[in-house]
Every structure is written in C-alpha cells, then in structure tokens.
Design a protein around this motif. Structure first.
Motif, mmCIF file in Angstrom:
data_model
loop_
_atom_site.group_PDB
_atom_site.id
_atom_site.type_symbol
_atom_site.label_atom_id
_atom_site.label_comp_id
_atom_site.label_asym_id
_atom_site.label_seq_id
_atom_site.Cartn_x
_atom_site.Cartn_y
_atom_site.Cartn_z
ATOM 1 N N LEU A 72 0.834 -1.210 0.000
ATOM 2 C CA LEU A 72 0.000 0.000 0.000
ATOM 3 C C LEU A 72 0.868 1.260 0.000
ATOM 4 O O LEU A 72 0.589 2.225 -0.722
ATOM 5 N N ALA A 73 1.953 1.219 0.761
ATOM 6 C CA ALA A 73 2.872 2.360 0.790
ATOM 7 C C ALA A 73 3.508 2.585 -0.583
ATOM 8 O O ALA A 73 3.663 3.726 -1.035
ATOM 9 N N HIS A 74 3.828 1.530 -1.250
ATOM 10 C CA HIS A 74 4.427 1.622 -2.590
ATOM 11 C C HIS A 74 3.427 2.219 -3.592
ATOM 12 O O HIS A 74 3.811 3.043 -4.444
ATOM 13 N N LEU A 75 2.153 1.864 -3.506
ATOM 14 C CA LEU A 75 1.129 2.391 -4.425
ATOM 15 C C LEU A 75 0.919 3.879 -4.206
ATOM 16 O O LEU A 75 0.748 4.644 -5.173
ATOM 17 N N HIS A 76 0.937 4.339 -2.944
ATOM 18 C CA HIS A 76 0.762 5.785 -2.665
ATOM 19 C C HIS A 76 1.919 6.588 -3.261
ATOM 20 O O HIS A 76 1.724 7.725 -3.741
ATOM 21 N N ALA A 77 3.105 6.010 -3.283
ATOM 22 C CA ALA A 77 4.270 6.712 -3.835
ATOM 23 C C ALA A 77 4.148 6.903 -5.336
ATOM 24 O O ALA A 77 4.746 7.816 -5.920
ATOM 25 N N ARG A 78 3.359 6.066 -6.050
ATOM 26 C CA ARG A 78 3.223 6.143 -7.512
ATOM 27 C C ARG A 78 2.102 7.055 -7.968
ATOM 28 O O ARG A 78 1.862 7.173 -9.172
ATOM 29 N N THR A 108 -6.994 -0.938 -9.543
ATOM 30 C CA THR A 108 -7.414 -2.277 -9.086
ATOM 31 C C THR A 108 -6.515 -2.772 -7.967
ATOM 32 O O THR A 108 -6.987 -3.337 -6.963
ATOM 33 N N ALA A 109 -5.198 -2.570 -8.099
ATOM 34 C CA ALA A 109 -4.257 -3.017 -7.068
ATOM 35 C C ALA A 109 -4.478 -2.286 -5.763
ATOM 36 O O ALA A 109 -4.392 -2.865 -4.676
ATOM 37 N N LEU A 110 -4.778 -1.023 -5.857
ATOM 38 C CA LEU A 110 -5.010 -0.225 -4.658
ATOM 39 C C LEU A 110 -6.214 -0.731 -3.886
ATOM 40 O O LEU A 110 -6.178 -0.904 -2.660
ATOM 41 N N LYS A 169 -6.020 -2.766 -0.024
ATOM 42 C CA LYS A 169 -6.787 -2.250 1.110
ATOM 43 C C LYS A 169 -7.710 -3.320 1.672
ATOM 44 O O LYS A 169 -7.841 -3.483 2.884
ATOM 45 N N ALA A 170 -8.355 -4.113 0.805
ATOM 46 C CA ALA A 170 -9.247 -5.192 1.271
ATOM 47 C C ALA A 170 -8.458 -6.278 1.973
ATOM 48 O O ALA A 170 -8.902 -6.817 3.002
#
Length: 1022
Positions: A287-293, A765-767, A771-772
């Motif tokens: 999740l941290a990696h997705l927020h960075a993108r 979709t990954a995000l 989270k789920a």
C-alpha cells in the motif's frame, strides 16, 4: 531277372567266343549244364554273376582270374549278358582287368576293369550287337554300374548267390543262416523301411519325452535348492512364519500412520496462522508503494486525455492528405498528356511526308516490272540448257565408268593368268611335301612308341624295386614275428604246465580211497600228485601267456599273409618286367628326335596341301573364263554409252545458241531476277506500310488532343477540393486548442493510449485489492498469535521417519512372503508337470523299448515284420518240402526266447514227424539238407514275387547237390523243379548224375579239349 543271352569271350576255359541262348535251350523252362570235371560248367554261372556284379558265383575269384589261358593275347576277355526284368530288357557288358596286347610295338599293356549298362527295352535279341545295344545307362565306370544293377534288381551279389544262383558247396547257406544273417537277406528282399521309420520315430519321441521328464525334474529340484530350504515341509513352515510377521508389520504401520497424520495437521495449522501475519505485513508494504506512484499515474492520465482530443482530428487530417496527393497526381497526368499530344502531332507529319515520297516513285517501278518479265523468259531457256548439260555430264560419266571397268577387267585377267602359272608350279612342290609328311609321321609314331616303352619299363622297374624292398622288410618282420611266436608258445606251455600241476595237487588233496576220481572215475589213487599247492599268480600268468600267444599267432599270420602277398606281387612284377624290351636309344635322344620331327611336320603341314592348290587352280581357271566373258559384254556397254553421249551433247549445243552470252552464267541471271523482284516487292511493302502509318498516326493524334482536354478539367477539380479540405482542418485544430507541434505530439501518444489506460486501471485495481487484504488480515490477527513452527516441523519429521521405517518393514515382509509363495507354487507346478510327463511317457517308453529289441527275442520292429514274412516263406517252402520228404519234414521258425547276447526269432528248425521233435537244420544229412534248401529257396522266390511291387525272381540256378539224393528223392526234387519251370520260371542246374541228364535232356554240353572248352546246345533228341 531272366537271362536271354550270355556271351563269353576268352573267359575261363573258353578260348574263343561262346554264346548261350537260354530260351532256345529251355523251351520248358528247365535246362541242364553237363560235361566232365574241369570242362567249365561252373564258368557259365561265373559269367552270369560276373556280368551282373563283377564277382564269381562263389565269390572266391576276382576279374583277373577269369582270363582264359587258352586265348590269344589279341583276344580280349569280356562277358555280355542280355536279360529281362519284367517288361524291361537290359544289356550289361564287362571287361575284367587283364593284360592285353598293346596297339603298337608288339608289347603288352594293362587293361583296366570296364563295365557298360544299356536299356534295350523293345529290341529283339537279334538286333542287339556291338554297335546297337540300346540306351546308355552307365558307361565304362564300374562304380556306376555296380551301384545301378542292385538298385534295378533289388538284391546284391551275396543275396543273388543265396536265393537265385546256389553255388557249389554253398547251397545250404540260406537254410543254416542265423537270425542276424537271415534278417540282412530278407530285409533287402522285403521292404520294411516303413517299420524302421515308425520304430525310429517312436524311439525319438520316447527319447524326447524322457529328456523332458529329466529336464522338468531338474527344474523342480533346482527351484527347491535355490529357495534355501531342504524340503517342501520346511518351505511351508517358513510361509506360516512369514504370514505372522506380515500381520505384525501391518499393525505397526497403521499406528504410525495415525501419529503421522496428527503431527502433519498441527504443523499445517500453525503454518496457516503464521502465513496470515506475513500477508498483513506484505499488504501494508504494498500500500505504501502504491501511494508513492500517485503523481506518475496523474501524469499518465493527462497524456491520455490529450491523445483522445487528437483522435477526433484524424479524419480531417487524412482527408487533407488525400486531397494533396490527388492534386499532385492530376498535375502529373496533365503534363504527360500535353507531352504525348505534341509527340503524336510530330509523328503524323513524318508519316504523311514518307507516303508522299513513295507515291512519287510509282512510274519507275513500272519499268522495273517489264525488265523482270524479260529476264524470267531467259531463265526458262537457261533452265532447259542446264537439264541438257546435266544429261551430257551423266552420259559422260557412264561412258567413263564403262571404260574404267574395261581397263580393270583387262588388268584382272592379266593378274589371274599370272597367279594360275604360279599355282601350277606350287602344285608340284605340294606333292613332294605330302610325301615328306607321310614319311615323318611314320617316323614320329615309331619314336613315340619307343618313348612309351621306355616309360613303361622305368615305371615297372621302379615298382619292382619298391616291391623288392618291401619284400625284404616284410621277410625280416615275419622272422621276428615267428621268433616272438616261438617264445610266446614256450612261455604258454610252461604256464599251462604249472597251472595243470597246481590243479592236480588240489584234486589229489580231495581224493579219498573208495571214492570215484572226478577225472577218470577210478576208485584207486596209487600215485597222487605232491608238492607246494600255493597257486598265487599262476592263473594270471597263464592268462597273460595265453593272450600273448594269441597276439603273437595273429601277428605271425598277418606277417605271413603280407609276405605271401608281396612274393606274389614281386613275382608278377618280375615276370612283367622280363616281358618288357626297352628301346636301345636313351630318352633324351628320343625326345630330341621327337621335337625335331614335330617341328618339321608342323612347318610342312602349315604349307598349303596339293588338294587345296588344285582347288585354287580350278577356281582361277573358272574365274579367267568368267572374266573374258565379262570383258566382251563390257565392250558392248561401252559402245552404247559413247552413242548416248554424242546425242546429248548435240542437243545441248543447239539450245545454248538462244541464250545471250552474258546470261549463260545462270547464277548471274538468277541474282539479277532476285534483285529486281526484291526491289519491286520492297517498294510495294513500303507503300502499304506508309499508308497504314499515316492513318494510325492521325487517329492517335486526335485521341491525344481529347485526353489533354480531359486531364486539364481533372486538375481544376483537384485544386478546388484541396483548398476546401485545408480550410476545414485549420479551423478544427484551433477549436481543439492545438498548434501544429502539439497536435503531432498528441498524435504520437495516441499510438500507446491503450497501454496508458491499462496502467491506470491496473493501479486502481491493485489499490482496492491491497486495502481489502489489509482489512481481512487485521480482523484475523486480532484473535491469534504467532506459532512455534520449528518445533512442530521437527515432530512431523520424526513421525514421517517412523512411518517410513515401518512401511519398509511391511514391504520387506510382503516381498519375502510373496517370494516364498511363488517358489512353492512353481515347485507344485513343476511336480505336476513331472507327474504328467511320467504318465505320458509310461506306455510310450515301454512301446519304444519293445520295438527297439528289448523283448524276449531281442528283435526290433522291422525284424518282427520280417519274421512274419518269413513265416509265409516257410509255409510256401513246406508246400514243396513235405511231398519231397513223404510228409516227414516241415520247416518251422524258432519262436523260443533269446538266450545270451544274440537275437532270436529268424532261426529255422526242422520238424521231424517220425520222432515228433524239432531239431536244428544243420543236423540234416546232405540229401535232406539239399531238399530243405531247395524248398526254402523256392518258397522265398514265390513269396518275394507275390509281394506287390516286390523283387522279380524269375530264375533259379543250382550248381551240384543232386548226387546226395536217392532215386526216389531225386525224382521228387526234379518233379518240383519241373513244376516250377512250368510256371514261367527259368531253372538251370549243373549235375554229374546220369538220372538228372536223362530227366532233363535240354541244356548245354561243355566239351573239353587241350585248346580250351566249347559249348554246344543239347536237346531231347540227344
């Protein structure tokens, strides 16, 4: 076999050629051969037996003994027999080994044994002579004839002497033969091969079956031995123990499986709990990696929006590009049409100019046509002269050829005359050569004869010297053998005396006064033997001395036989050597003379013969006559050719005057005609072509003008459409807030718009998924704590190892038990196979042994079959024997069991009705034995012929034996022979008995003289 004609030449006592016609001397089938002792009666039977088998009737003499001492050296000893066998007729001729006169030199040479066999079926005996003897079956080689004759007759020489020709002194052989000898005789006469094949097949099957039993027993015992157990019972005990061990191993495996299952469940549950803690940590990191993108994804969204706006302008851009392309193409087509119109106009002007020029040349072409017609008329005249000229040349060639032939013929005639003179001279020389050749050939024959005589003398001398050496060596060997025999006899006599003395001592020790001596029967024993009774080694010494003496006797006899044989051979060689006279010249001189003579002869024979030269002279004279005739005919032909040539030449010269001199060369006239014709045709073709070109160029020019007008209109329409499309695209570009550069950039992004969209959607979709996942993991970890996986895994490994150990133990127990059971089953199966084979072999083996001679009679199956046939023979024999002996004697087969090692079952017993006893045939008197042998021979003959496809015994010959019969018995025997002859059988006898001569008047008389014997026919009038 029935003899028809027997021819004896220089044979035995017969010095010349004696011919016997058996049918002429025996119309009734019964004939006799009479004459004084030594006249040669038996020689007739010898001739029969020698012709067929190359042996004498008594088998005591060979071919070289048949040479007549009364015959001239030039007369060759030979025998010819014509005989019938059923419907077939054969001729057999033999020349025994003998010394005969050589063809050259007045010396003798050795004639080898030769035999000839012919099929003369369908030929009358009068047609058979030295030149006509029928179809050749075998020629010269005695081995081929010796093999073929027994095959055709169905019996050998020894059997011929036992059942057909009964020689003097051997009449009772077939009667007194033992089982083994009689079986050999009857086996040849009766076909028992199928019994033998059946016996051998059965024996082979029994052998195979016995081998199968042995092999099956060996397999069974080997299997038990390989199992490691001493008995079937011990193996069964091991199987019971294996069953108990298997049950225990199964229980241990089940307990281990339960423990292993529980340990595996605990370990897997702990791994699942710790796995959920690991999932929460990984999801938080993701999740941290997705927020960075997120900034990167926002930039991608802007690019995608710009590409979508550029996409709406692509249609207008495409229309503008197409309009530009169409306008440019219209410009190009208009320029090309303008250029084509200019070229077409120029082409039409050129075509019109050429047409006008050619039309101006028409007047000059008319003059050329007139000139052409004139030249063609001259060409016709020239062609006529060419034909006449060719005829002149042909006639000249014929004339010249005729003259050449005449010249060649005259030359040939001169040459033939010259050759004729030369050959006449050569003919005289050829006559002298032929006289020289005849003289040299005679000289060469004499030289070869001298060389052959030298070779024969040298060979015989070498053989004589070799025999002399062998005789000396053999004589020494015989002396040594005689000395050894004397020594052996001395030792034997001493050993025998010693043993006899010991035996006397033992006998004396047991004698008591008043008791009978077991040797002499005396009750008194006044001089008893005395001495040491120890006999140790005496018996062995006696047996050894006896065996040594037997060997020494055999060696002496063998050495003596070899010595006698070598003395005879040496004497014969000496006699032959003394009769040879070698040439006075040596071999080298004779060879040189032979080579020189041969060389001279070859040179003389290589020259043409007088006959060949005479033929050549005749041919030359004939050729000279033919050549003169041809010369006269050729002279007439030459005159005719000369007349034809003169006529042709005159016609040619008359026609040539009508042709101008400049055109008598036809090639020049032809070239001028061709040139004019070519010129006129060329002008006509050019005019026609110019007219066509003018019309086609005008049509092309008008088409080009129309095309140029149409292309100009198309160019104006394309320019109008280009201006409209350009205005529309510039307006749309401004409305979309694009400059030319930003539009191009947005259009490049459009190529990867799908990729941008996929990246943005994948991020969203990954995000959502991460989270789920975090939410689910946090809910699970609230109620659980981390597990000690290492301890649980160690417990599971221990349980797995324990299960593996107990499973291996179970597998081992199952394998061992299965192996024991398989071994037991295989042994049981092998035992059943052995029992089955033994049950099968029982009757087969017994029957095979029975048929192989393991019975009370020691007879094989074929011999049993022969015994049954021999019963038929004895029955047939008794039909004649019983009347001849007034019912006293009857022949019977000895059916008692065999004793000792010999076989039994074919021995002959004689039943004597006077004493009601059986006795051996050998106990019969001479007369009784003669009658029994005669009856047995006739019975055998009857049975053999009665067999379907059996041997044909159509003749019987008896040499002596009637002198042992009384008058009454003789009458009975002669009546029997007469009855046999009346049944289409040929019976011949030799006898000195006067009653026989009176009873059988037909036959032959042998007349003896100092110059040899002669055979004359005897009939009932004598």
């Amino acid at each position: 076999m029935r003899p028809i004609r027997l021819t004896l030449q220089a044979f035995g006592p017969f010095a010349g050629t004696e011919t016997i016609y058996f049918d002429q001397a025996s119309h009734s089938g019964l004939f006799g051969i009479y004459g004084p002792t030594g006249a040669g009666k038996t020689s007739i039977f010898d001739g029969l037996c020698f012709a067929l088998f190359g042996q004498s009737s008594g088998a005591s003499r060979d071919g070289k003994d048949f040479r007549s001492d009364h015959a001239d050296l030039d007369t060759l000893t030979q025998v010819e027999l014509v005989f019938d066998l059923g419907p077939k007729r054969y001729v057999i001729k033999r020349i025994p080994a003998q010394e005969r006169a050589a063809k050259r030199g007045g010396r003798t040479t050795q004639q080898s044994h030769e035999a000839y066999f012919f099929d003369a079926t369908g030929m009358d005996v009068s047609q058979i002579n030295d030149n006509t003897q029928g179809k050749v079956l075998a020629e010269k080689k005695t081995s081929q004839v010796d093999k073929l004759v027994p095959e055709i007759l169905g019996y050998s020489a020894s059997q011929f002497r036992q059942i057909i020709l009964l020689p003097q002194g051997q009449f009772r052989q077939i009667l007194d033969a033992n089982t083994k000898d009689r079986a050999a005789i009857l086996e040849q006469l009766f076909d028992v091969s199928h019994f033998k094949r059946f016996q051998e097949n059965l024996k082979e099957k029994a052998k195979d079956s016995s081998a199968q039993i042995k092999e099956a027993t060996t397999r069974r015992d080997d299997r038990l031995s390989q199992s490691g157990y001493a008995s079937i019972e011990e193996l069964a005990g091991a199987i019971n123990a294996g069953n108990i061990m298997l049950d225990q191993a199964k229980m241990a495996v089940e307990k281990s499986k339960i423990a292993h299952s529980k340990a595996r469940e605990k370990c897997e549950h702990a791994k699942m709990i710790n796995g959920r803690f690991d999932e929460l940590t990984k999801a938080q990191t993701e999740l941290a990696h997705l927020h960075a993108r997120q900034p990167e994804i926002d930039d991608l969204q802007l690019q995608l929006d710009s590409a979508n706006r550029a996409k709406t302008l692509l249609g207008l851009e495409t229309a503008l590009s197409q309009s530009k392309l169409d306008h440019q193409q219209a410009i190009t087509r208009h320029a090309e049409a303008t250029h084509t119109e200019s070229n077409a106009k120029q082409g039409h002007q050129q075509a019109l100019s050429i047409l006008e020029t050619l039309q101006d040349q028409q007047a000059s072409m008319k003059a050329l046509e007139t000139r052409l017609q004139y030249l063609k008329s001259l060409q016709d005249i020239a062609a006529s002269t060419l034909s006449l000229k060719a005829n002149v040349e042909t006639c000249y060639k014929v004339l010249n050829s005729a003259q050449l032939k005449q010249d060649a013929l005259q030359k040939n005639i001169d040459e033939t005359k010259l050759k004729l003179e030369e050959q006449k001279k050569e003919a005289g020389l050829a006559l002298q050569r032929e006289r020289d050749i005849a003289k040299l050939e005679k000289q060469l024959d004499s030289i070869k004869a001298d060389l052959a005589a030298l070779q024969i003398y040298a060979t015989q001398k070498l053989e004589f010297d070799k025999l002399n050496q062998q005789l000396t060596s053999t004589s020494d060997h015989h002396k040594a053998a005689t000395s050894a025999q004397t020594n052996a006899q001395t030792h034997f006599d001493k050993a025998q005396a010693d043993l006899s003395h010991i035996q006397a001592l033992h006998l004396a020790a047991n004698l008591k006064n008043g008791e009978n001596c077991p040797v002499c029967g005396s009750l008194e024993h006044p001089n008893l033997a005395s001495g040491d009774r120890s006999s140790k080694g005496l018996n062995e010494a006696f047996e050894k001395a006896k065996k040594t003496l037997e060997i020494a006797n055999a060696d002496e006899r063998e050495a003596n036989n070899r010595l006698i044989s070598l003395r005879e051979k040496t004497y014969a060689a000496q006699k032959l050597l003394d009769g040879l006279t070698p040439s006075s010249k040596n071999k080298v001189d004779l060879e040189n003379e032979k080579n020189q003579c041969t060389k001279t002869l070859s040179a003389l024979k290589a020259a043409p013969s007088h006959e060949d030269i005479s033929k050549l002279i005749l041919a030359l004279e004939t050729a000279l006559t033919d050549q003169n005739t041809t010369l006269q005919t050729g002279q007439q032909t030459l005159q005719s050719a000369l007349s034809a040539y003169e006529i042709a030449k005159s016609r040619y010269e008359d026609t040539l005057t009508n042709l101008p001199p400049e055109y008598r060369d036809t090639s020049l006239l032809s070239r001028e005609i061709v040139d004019l014709d070519k010129q006129l045709k060329g002008h006509a073709e050019q005019l026609e072509k110019a007219q066509k070109n003018e019309r086609s160029s005008l049509t092309h020019y008008e088409g080009c003008k129309a095309s140029t007008l149409e292309k100009n209109e198309s160019l104006e329409r394309a320019l109008k459409r280009l201006n409209g499309d350009k205005t529309n695209f510039e307006t749309a570009l401004r409305d979309a807030k694009f400059t030319a550069d930003t539009f191009l950039n947005a259009k490049s992004i459009l190529q990867r718009s799908d990729t941008l969209l996929q990246q943005i959607d994948a991020y969203k979709t990954a995000l959502i998924a991460v989270k789920a996942q975090i939410k689910q993991a946090e809910e699970f970890t609230k109620n659980h704590k981390l597990q000690d996986i290492e301890t649980l895994q160690s417990n599971l490994n221990a349980a797995s190892k324990d299960l593996e150990t107990k499973t291996e133990a179970l597998s081992t127990a199952q394998h061992n038990l299965a192996h024991l059971r398989n071994t037991r089953d295989a042994i049981d199966q092998a035992s059943k196979e052995v029992d089955r084979l033994n049950e099968k072999f029982g009757p087969l083996g017994g029957l095979a042994d029975l048929m192989d001679g393991k019975n009370a009679y020691r007879l094989k199956l074929a011999d049993f079959a022969i015994a049954a046939m021999y019963d038929d023979v004895l029955d047939a024999a008794n039909i004649r024997l019983t009347p001849m002996t007034s019912g006293r004697f009857e022949l019977r087969r000895d059916t008692s069991a065999a004793s000792g090692k010999g076989s039994q079952g074919l021995d002959t017993l004689v039943y004597d009705a006077h004493t009601d006893t059986h006795r051996r045939s050998s106990s019969l008197s001479g007369g009784e034995g003669f009658l029994a042998s005669l009856a047995l021979a006739l019975g055998l003959s009857d049975v053999v012929q009665a067999q379907a496809g059996g041997v044909r015994l159509e003749s019987l010959f008896i040499d002596e034996g009637f002198g042992t019969l009384g008058s009454e018995t003789l009458d009975l025997a002669l009546d029997t022979l007469q009855e046999l002859a009346s049944n289409n059988r040929l019976v011949g006898i030799i006898s000195h008995v006067e009653d026989v001569k009176r009873a059988i008047p037909n036959g032959f008389i042998i007349e003896k003289s100092k110059n040899g014997s002669r055979i004359t026919q005897r009939n009932s009038t004598l």
